[in-house]
Design a protein around this motif. Structure first.
Motif, PDB file in Angstrom:
ATOM      1  N   ASP A   2       0.817  -1.202   0.000  1.00 31.45           N
ATOM      2  CA  ASP A   2       0.000   0.000   0.000  1.00 31.45           C
ATOM      3  C   ASP A   2       0.859   1.264   0.000  1.00 31.45           C
ATOM      4  O   ASP A   2       0.397   2.333   0.428  1.00 31.45           O
ATOM      5  N   ALA A   3       2.081   1.149  -0.490  1.00 32.53           N
ATOM      6  CA  ALA A   3       2.983   2.298  -0.521  1.00 32.53           C
ATOM      7  C   ALA A   3       2.380   3.456  -1.300  1.00 32.53           C
ATOM      8  O   ALA A   3       1.719   3.249  -2.325  1.00 32.53           O
ATOM      9  N   SER A   4       2.617   4.675  -0.823  1.00 33.92           N
ATOM     10  CA  SER A   4       2.121   5.851  -1.540  1.00 33.92           C
ATOM     11  C   SER A   4       3.000   6.186  -2.740  1.00 33.92           C
ATOM     12  O   SER A   4       2.546   6.847  -3.673  1.00 33.92           O
ATOM     13  N   ASN A   5       4.238   5.730  -2.731  1.00 32.03           N
ATOM     14  CA  ASN A   5       5.153   5.990  -3.836  1.00 32.03           C
ATOM     15  C   ASN A   5       5.880   4.693  -4.198  1.00 32.03           C
ATOM     16  O   ASN A   5       7.100   4.581  -4.047  1.00 32.03           O
ATOM     17  N   PRO A   6       5.152   3.687  -4.686  1.00 31.84           N
ATOM     18  CA  PRO A   6       5.765   2.373  -4.906  1.00 31.84           C
ATOM     19  C   PRO A   6       6.851   2.367  -5.973  1.00 31.84           C
ATOM     20  O   PRO A   6       7.827   1.624  -5.851  1.00 31.84           O
ATOM     21  N   ALA A   7       6.697   3.163  -7.020  1.00 29.83           N
ATOM     22  CA  ALA A   7       7.710   3.166  -8.082  1.00 29.83           C
ATOM     23  C   ALA A   7       9.054   3.644  -7.542  1.00 29.83           C
ATOM     24  O   ALA A   7      10.107   3.037  -7.799  1.00 29.83           O
ATOM     25  N   ALA A   8       9.031   4.722  -6.765  1.00 27.70           N
ATOM     26  CA  ALA A   8      10.272   5.222  -6.174  1.00 27.70           C
ATOM     27  C   ALA A   8      10.793   4.251  -5.117  1.00 27.70           C
ATOM     28  O   ALA A   8      12.002   4.110  -4.936  1.00 27.70           O
ATOM     29  N   GLY A   9       9.868   3.576  -4.416  1.00 29.26           N
ATOM     30  CA  GLY A   9      10.297   2.565  -3.463  1.00 29.26           C
ATOM     31  C   GLY A   9      11.059   1.446  -4.144  1.00 29.26           C
ATOM     32  O   GLY A   9      12.099   0.987  -3.654  1.00 29.26           O
ATOM     33  N   ARG A  10      10.562   1.015  -5.291  1.00 30.27           N
ATOM     34  CA  ARG A  10      11.279  -0.025  -6.043  1.00 30.27           C
ATOM     35  C   ARG A  10      12.623   0.494  -6.536  1.00 30.27           C
ATOM     36  O   ARG A  10      13.605  -0.250  -6.598  1.00 30.27           O
ATOM     37  N   GLN A  11      12.690   1.779  -6.885  1.00 30.41           N
ATOM     38  CA  GLN A  11      13.972   2.361  -7.289  1.00 30.41           C
ATOM     39  C   GLN A  11      14.979   2.313  -6.146  1.00 30.41           C
ATOM     40  O   GLN A  11      16.172   2.055  -6.367  1.00 30.41           O
ATOM     41  N   LEU A  12      14.506   2.557  -4.921  1.00 29.92           N
ATOM     42  CA  LEU A  12      15.418   2.504  -3.777  1.00 29.92           C
ATOM     43  C   LEU A  12      15.939   1.084  -3.566  1.00 29.92           C
ATOM     44  O   LEU A  12      17.139   0.884  -3.320  1.00 29.92           O
ATOM     45  N   VAL A  13      15.064   0.094  -3.661  1.00 30.08           N
ATOM     46  CA  VAL A  13      15.517  -1.292  -3.524  1.00 30.08           C
ATOM     47  C   VAL A  13      16.526  -1.623  -4.623  1.00 30.08           C
ATOM     48  O   VAL A  13      17.565  -2.228  -4.367  1.00 30.08           O
ATOM     49  N   GLN A  14      16.241  -1.187  -5.856  1.00 27.53           N
ATOM     50  CA  GLN A  14      17.177  -1.439  -6.954  1.00 27.53           C
ATOM     51  C   GLN A  14      18.498  -0.722  -6.723  1.00 27.53           C
ATOM     52  O   GLN A  14      19.569  -1.243  -7.056  1.00 27.53           O
ATOM     53  N   PHE A  15      18.447   0.443  -6.116  1.00 29.42           N
ATOM     54  CA  PHE A  15      19.659   1.203  -5.806  1.00 29.42           C
ATOM     55  C   PHE A  15      20.546   0.430  -4.832  1.00 29.42           C
ATOM     56  O   PHE A  15      21.774   0.405  -4.970  1.00 29.42           O
ATOM     57  N   LEU A  16      19.927  -0.215  -3.838  1.00 27.45           N
ATOM     58  CA  LEU A  16      20.682  -1.032  -2.901  1.00 27.45           C
ATOM     59  C   LEU A  16      21.343  -2.209  -3.621  1.00 27.45           C
ATOM     60  O   LEU A  16      22.487  -2.572  -3.319  1.00 27.45           O
ATOM     61  N   ILE A  17      20.621  -2.789  -4.564  1.00 32.49           N
ATOM     62  CA  ILE A  17      21.153  -3.912  -5.331  1.00 32.49           C
ATOM     63  C   ILE A  17      22.343  -3.478  -6.186  1.00 32.49           C
ATOM     64  O   ILE A  17      23.359  -4.178  -6.275  1.00 32.49           O
ATOM     65  N   ASP A  18      22.217  -2.322  -6.806  1.00 37.53           N
ATOM     66  CA  ASP A  18      23.188  -1.880  -7.810  1.00 37.53           C
ATOM     67  C   ASP A  18      24.446  -1.240  -7.234  1.00 37.53           C
ATOM     68  O   ASP A  18      25.404  -1.001  -7.976  1.00 37.53           O
ATOM     69  N   ASN A  19      24.458  -0.942  -5.944  1.00 38.08           N
ATOM     70  CA  ASN A  19      25.573  -0.192  -5.366  1.00 38.08           C
ATOM     71  C   ASN A  19      26.188  -0.886  -4.154  1.00 38.08           C
ATOM     72  O   ASN A  19      26.208  -0.336  -3.047  1.00 38.08           O
ATOM     73  N   PRO A  20      26.741  -2.081  -4.346  1.00 38.89           N
ATOM     74  CA  PRO A  20      27.352  -2.777  -3.206  1.00 38.89           C
ATOM     75  C   PRO A  20      28.531  -2.032  -2.594  1.00 38.89           C
ATOM     76  O   PRO A  20      28.763  -2.126  -1.385  1.00 38.89           O
ATOM     77  N   THR A  21      29.277  -1.290  -3.398  1.00 36.68           N
ATOM     78  CA  THR A  21      30.431  -0.564  -2.857  1.00 36.68           C
ATOM     79  C   THR A  21      29.996   0.488  -1.850  1.00 36.68           C
ATOM     80  O   THR A  21      30.663   0.712  -0.825  1.00 36.68           O
ATOM     81  N   LEU A  22      28.875   1.122  -2.114  1.00 38.58           N
ATOM     82  CA  LEU A  22      28.357   2.115  -1.181  1.00 38.58           C
ATOM     83  C   LEU A  22      28.026   1.462   0.161  1.00 38.58           C
ATOM     84  O   LEU A  22      28.228   2.065   1.218  1.00 38.58           O
ATOM     85  N   LEU A  23      27.565   0.226   0.121  1.00 37.25           N
ATOM     86  CA  LEU A  23      27.246  -0.498   1.349  1.00 37.25           C
ATOM     87  C   LEU A  23      28.516  -0.941   2.070  1.00 37.25           C
ATOM     88  O   LEU A  23      28.650  -0.768   3.287  1.00 37.25           O
ATOM     89  N   THR A  24      29.463  -1.507   1.336  1.00 34.13           N
ATOM     90  CA  THR A  24      30.681  -1.999   1.983  1.00 34.13           C
ATOM     91  C   THR A  24      31.536  -0.860   2.528  1.00 34.13           C
ATOM     92  O   THR A  24      32.239  -1.035   3.522  1.00 34.13           O
TER      93      THR A  24
END
Length: 312
Positions: free
Chosen positions: A267-289
């Protein structure tokens, strides 16, 4: 037992690791008025999101991150009780999210990082000086005054119940009699996970059982637990599973490796941007490490059936 000094990561250096095209050309397609993304997250990721991921994500997409941070069990309770309907939910215990939220607010998630436990400490305290001198952490902890060492509240947070489990596994590993019970009589239980290390920084408390990334973010020395009870090794999953903890709301957590996962509320109010954030976490492992998290060869990985917009 190893001791290492945390080293903060600046916003500027974090941004250097993320290309503007990280989301497949999303940057530049949204203006300054792009709707923010609401996040309800594990408290151990508070500084990671606020100081690093959030600014980099906004730079890449135009979406500001609005985050709230609690212990992961408290996060699940807020969602279950309809006290919050965030766009994105993260947990420091992947199984906890799946057990509590699948079938009601989501049917998928992506595991994106791992972590490990140890002791973060203030070197200017008596406890910290002993740890810095190489005295085993379990000896220091068992001889500490009540309240000078903190854990996160195990009824609200996986970090807390993992600390309790670590005490039990450490007792077996080092042949320590009644170690778990003795420590639980001494430690202070911090109800707000994001505040766990604030008292250690100020010297009000000497040390806390914390995740590695938290020590790095707070620039505190860190005594790493061995793999037998740091909950950081997938190869030790069966060993970790020999212990468990039941929270005050009746949820029984079995010992398991620290795995962070994320999903988007149905029921997210901004699901498309929410999916972008999840994809951002996937795509940027160096930022996490760079912030002290671990992204091994088995991560990221999906669970359930993520939407087509999510590519792992």
């Amino acid at each position: 037992m190893t001791t290492q000094r945390g080293s903060g990561v600046s916003r500027r250096s974090a941004l250097r690791t993320v290309g503007v095209a990280a989301l497949g050309g999303v940057a530049g397609c949204v203006g300054d008025g792009a709707a923010p993304v609401s996040l309800l997250s594990a408290g151990s990721l508070a500084r990671t999101f606020e100081d690093h991921i959030g600014p980099a994500f906004e730079d890449a997409t135009g979406h500001r991150l609005d985050g709230e941070y609690y212990g992961s069990n408290a996060v699940m309770r807020r969602v279950e009780d309809d006290l919050a309907v965030p766009d994105v939910i993260t947990s420091a215990d992947a199984t906890l999210l799946r057990d509590r939220l699948y079938g009601t607010v989501t049917d998928w998630d992506v595991a994106f990082a791992s972590n490990s436990l140890g002791v973060a400490y203030n070197p200017e305290t008596a406890v910290g000086q002993r740890l810095a001198d190489g005295t085993p952490w379990y000896t220091v902890a068992a001889e500490s005054e009540p309240g000078v060492i903190a854990i996160s509240d195990p009824d609200l947070d996986p970090l807390g119940y993992r600390a309790v489990m670590a005490f039990e596994l450490a007792a077996a590993e080092h042949d320590l009699s009644n170690f778990r019970e003795r420590l639980l009589q001494r430690v202070y239980r911090e109800p707000a996970e994001p505040q766990l290390l604030a008292g250690v920084e100020s010297g009000g408390r000497a040390a806390a059982i914390a995740y590695k990334n938290m020590a790095i973010e707070h620039d505190l020395p860190f005594v790493a637990f061995p793999p037998a009870y740091n909950f950081g090794r997938l190869a030790f999953a069966d060993h970790y599973a020999t212990v468990e903890y039941t929270t005050d709301d009746g949820y029984t957590a079995t010992g398991r490796p620290v795995i962070y996962n994320a999903t988007v509320h149905q029921d997210a109010s901004n699901p498309a941007a929410g999916r972008q954030l999840v994809q951002f976490l996937i795509d940027n492992p160096t930022l996490l490490t760079d912030t002290g998290l671990t992204v091994g060869p088995q991560l990221p990985r999906p669970h359930g059936t993520p939407p087509e917009a999510i590519t792992v």
